[in-house]
Each structure stands twice: as C-alpha cells, then as structure tokens.
Write a protein that holds these residues in place. Sequence first.
Motif, mmCIF file in Angstrom:
data_model
loop_
_atom_site.group_PDB
_atom_site.id
_atom_site.type_symbol
_atom_site.label_atom_id
_atom_site.label_comp_id
_atom_site.label_asym_id
_atom_site.label_seq_id
_atom_site.Cartn_x
_atom_site.Cartn_y
_atom_site.Cartn_z
ATOM 1 N N ALA A 1 0.853 -1.193 0.000
ATOM 2 C CA ALA A 1 0.000 0.000 0.000
ATOM 3 C C ALA A 1 0.884 1.236 0.000
ATOM 4 N N LEU A 2 0.386 2.326 -0.581
ATOM 5 C CA LEU A 2 1.163 3.550 -0.707
ATOM 6 C C LEU A 2 0.338 4.752 -0.261
ATOM 7 N N LEU A 3 0.874 5.503 0.703
ATOM 8 C CA LEU A 3 0.269 6.749 1.164
ATOM 9 C C LEU A 3 1.132 7.921 0.715
ATOM 10 N N LEU B 1 -4.321 7.641 0.729
ATOM 11 C CA LEU B 1 -4.056 6.304 0.206
ATOM 12 C C LEU B 1 -4.270 6.316 -1.297
ATOM 13 N N VAL B 2 -3.194 6.206 -2.048
ATOM 14 C CA VAL B 2 -3.277 6.317 -3.503
ATOM 15 C C VAL B 2 -3.272 4.964 -4.197
ATOM 16 N N TYR C 1 -11.804 0.562 -3.482
ATOM 17 C CA TYR C 1 -11.398 0.428 -4.884
ATOM 18 C C TYR C 1 -10.040 1.088 -5.080
ATOM 19 N N LEU C 2 -8.982 0.315 -4.784
ATOM 20 C CA LEU C 2 -7.639 0.855 -4.631
ATOM 21 C C LEU C 2 -6.606 0.198 -5.535
ATOM 22 N N GLY C 3 -6.991 -0.865 -6.229
ATOM 23 C CA GLY C 3 -6.045 -1.635 -7.011
ATOM 24 C C GLY C 3 -6.008 -1.233 -8.470
ATOM 25 N N PRO C 4 -5.403 -2.075 -9.314
ATOM 26 C CA PRO C 4 -5.256 -1.738 -10.738
ATOM 27 C C PRO C 4 -6.590 -1.566 -11.452
#
Length: 601
Positions: free
Chosen positions: A38-40, A45-46, A389-392
């Motif tokens: 995960a990337l903040l 949270l992007v 809804y955070l994935g590709p």
Amino acid sequence: MIVLGCNGFSRVSEFFSERLGATGINKHYLLGHDAAAALLIDGRLVAAVEEERLNREKKTTDFPVHAIGWCLEEAGITFDDVDLFAFPWNWTPEVLDGIRDGIRASSLSEEAKTRLLGDMADLFEQVVSHEAILADFEARTGHRPDPAKVRFVPHHLAHATTGYYLAGMKDSAFLVSDGRAERFSTLAGEIRDGRITVFDDTATGAQYSIGTLFSCITRFLGFVPNNDEYKVMGLAGYAEPPSPNPFVEHLLRLHDDGRYTFTEPLRTDDLHSHDALFEEYFGPFEDTLEYTSRVAAAAQQMLNVATAHQVRHLEKRTDLDRLLFEGGVALNCLNNTPMFEGSRFEDMQVSFGASDTGITIGAAAHAWLGHAGTGPAEILAASAPVGPYLGPSYDEAAIEEALEGFAGRVVATRLDDDEVVERVAQLLTEKVVIGWFEGRVEHGPRALGHRSIIANPGFDDIKDIINTRVKHREPFRPFAPLVLEERAPEVFDMGRKTSSPYMTFVFPVRDAYKDRIPGAVHVDGTSRIQTLTDEGTPRLTALLRRFTALTGTPCLINTSFNVAGEPIVCSPTDALNCFMGTEIDHLVLGNHLVTKTDAAN
C-alpha cells in the motif's frame, strides 16, 4: 511524505512446510498469508493491492514484489522517492525471549521443547527479524531501505490503525482479534487524535487465540485453515448449537478482567493438537452435513460468547462511543451483528481490510501518523472514509487487447454507460449469471462490485446453479445480496445499523421478502448484505435501480468473480479466462458486453 507499506515473506511458507508439515490445506495455518502493498502520499491512500491478485496464487505468503512494483508505478515514483518503509510486524529479540519463556514453561516434553525452541530461533533469524525482513526486501527488489526510513509496526497496532484510517480517523475504541500476532491474539484500547493507547491487561496470548481455535475447527472439518472459516460460518446456519455446548461449557473460560482462556491451551506447532478433544465432544468425525453443521454451530456460539465478553469489558474502560473491530476474527460476520447490538456503542465499524489483507494500509498509516511532521491539521486534511477500490484498473486499450486474444471464441459489443445498465438489467430479468468487471480492483477478501458475479435472486435454484456450474464449490454456501442503502431496512431487519457496504454484517431477511429473493437468503433466514450508494458504486447502483424498476425485486446476488481455489480476477484477461472456463452466461468488461461464440450462434 510518501510511505510504502508491505507484507509478505519469501521463505515463510517454505519454513512452515519444512518444520511443521504445513502443506496442502494447512499451508496458511500460521503467519505470513495475504501478502500486499500500500502507498500513502501526504496521508492519502493512492494505491493498495494484494499480491495474489497479480501473481494469481490465492492467499500467497510470498514477498509482494508485484504489488510493490504496481504501487510505485501507479504513483509514478521510485524507491528513492519513498520517505518511510512500513512493515506490519515487529519481531524484536525481546519478543523472541518472551516466546522462548512460554515454551520453557509449557507442558511439552523436553524433547519437544528443544525442537520448538530451535524452530522459533531459526524462524526469527531467517524470516521475521528486522534484519531478515530488510534482507528479503533487498533480495527481491534490489533496494536496501535506509534504516532511518524503516518502521516496524506491531501487528495488532497495524490492524487497529487500518480500521481507524479507513473509517475516517475519528476517535474510537478498538478491539483486534486474529490468529496470532508476534505474541498475542487479541488486543484492545483507544485511538484519539491519531495516538493509540493499548489496554495492556486485555492482551491474550497466542495459546488462547479464539481465531486459531476456530481455524483448528476449520481444519478438523476438512477445510483450509486461515482461508475457509467462512465455510464454517455457512455450515453453522444448518444447525442449532448443542445445549449444553461443550466448547462453551468445558473449553472456554471467561475471566473478570475481560480476557478468556481455554482449559486446554493451543499448540500452534501441532496442527491437530485439539482433534482428539473435538471428537471427545462430538464423537468420531463424520463427513455429513448433520455432524459438520453441529460442530460449526457450536464453534460459532463459542466465538460469539468470547468476543461479547471482551466488548462488555471494553465498554467499562472507555467513554468513546465508536468501536472498531479488526483482525481476521472481525470477518466473522455472524458474530458482528449480535456483538454490536449487545453493546452500548453507538456505532461499530469493520473495515474491508480487517484481515491481514489490510495491514499494509495500517502499517503505512501508523508510520505516517507517528511522523514528527504529522499533526492535527494533517490528520484533519486526510480524515475522510476510504473506499475499497484501490487496485489496478484497465483502460479501453487494455480491454480491447485482451479481447483480441480471445478472437473467435467471444463476441463483444461496445456500449455506452446507459446502454450497459439497460442491457444488463434486461438480461438479469432471466435466469442468467453475469460477470461484472469495472474500475479499480477492490481491496480485501470480498468482491464489492468491481470484480463480481451477479444474478437475479428471485429464482429458487439460482444459488445451486452458481455454486455448481460457475464457482465449483460446496452446495451449502450462501450468497450475498446487493441492496440500495435507502431500501435496506425495508428488506432486512438491520437493528441499529444503517449501512453495511463491505459485507461485514449479517441481518435477518424480513418475512415479506424471503420468497422474493430466495437465492440470497441463507437456510437460517439471514443474509450478509452489501449496501450500495450512488457515491460509492455509481454504475452498479444505477444497474440495481433499473433492475428493481423492471422486476420489483430490490436486490441482486453478488459473489466474487473467481472459481474455488483461485484469487478474484484482476485483469481483463483474468476475467475472460474465468468466463470461458465456467458457465457464466455474459461478461461485462468495462463497456463491452461479451458472450461466448457458441452462445451467440
């Protein structure tokens, strides 16, 4: 401030296979499952994705090299841009000493103690210590993080922070319960203004883990521990718990300080340590619905009793009126509704990342919140609930390229958004099964409308059709209904809850609707629902509105877009492969309505 969180170990599965025989259905028994990244960026949270979605190995324990690579690519950055690297484990020498002390004080034979002490020392040195984690990171990525940029976050604090961050960072009490962290299985406390206070006397050791015990029962019933507990939940609806319940009367012990123990502690080094006890309680194992459902119902009641006891004590320790429940046990939705309804808390949240799928988010958020530059203003600026809804995601060109790979085998029709809604709603008036693929991949163990299989719940046999012809799984498994948030109380008895967007609560179906949505009603008259809003899932919500207008049925079946044993689909090619390998009738792939060539002729 850029923070990268990651979870996964290159050698953990190999280690447990070699030392504990954790292979086959036992391979997820202990720690390291649900690898992810995960990337903040500046508290936002992007990107977040589970490694299994990309390497296509369900519940993979492997180092999340693909997930990390995608997160960096999504943000357009490199490792040199990352300010902090966060890991949701903090295995220190002091933790190892505590584990060793527990082994020495146990009732194991001296030979068994010596062997287990050696195993734990090797696990520490080779897999989970700070040095082993950083060496693994370097070996798999080619980058060695600067030690000054590294944060090792205790596992349960990562869980608590996951819930806090995803729910919008409002002051909350928390309860974390799972299989095990570094040493413990449950922890409780408060989070105020981004700072965690742990009620240390609530910590429960791993030998008394209700999560691990439930996994042992899952294994005893022939399912995969740390993976198939939802099957046990499904089975529980087919029976009433025995009275008296031997799990509650003889195994579980509740203590005045809010903790619980077992009369026979768990042995996490022995996958079958309690099998004889289970057979003592219920008789020799029988692979029948009557036997397995009776054990499942008893196990479910025991878990409910244990967690309700913890919550009653937590209520006395905090004046906060909001409860966050996190950890793998929080995915037991049969427990969550009575747990909340029996409490004084005004609200209870269980995040879509409650299990180890979400701890990379929590670790990254914990590191950000603990950074010297993060104050009340920064927290306030980032304090909004975060959706799953955070994935590709895949653009039109990627979808068309995937379709070209299936040329001659499928027929695809390009539609605009309104046409997608109208055509699919019309199709769903019939007894069909549709794959639904749109937008970014959802995070967590449940499909929440971006990688889903949907169907009309008004047909009595639709559940059997999906289970046998599409999902290839056990016939007793129930399906979750989608329902508009504003209509949910009309269809379901929701008690004090007003929404359930992540399928983390179960509610009784009102009598007037049981015959109208039989495909989405479990044998016990309940449903694990997902409530929809225009803001959260606009196109799926529009589809449900149109379907309801056409049929008068206010729900759709939603289940994950995969088959048994495989991860939820991620890419258009994944979706097409699943579509072609099952009896799914139609596939919505972005704005393309896809059918199989033989079905089109």
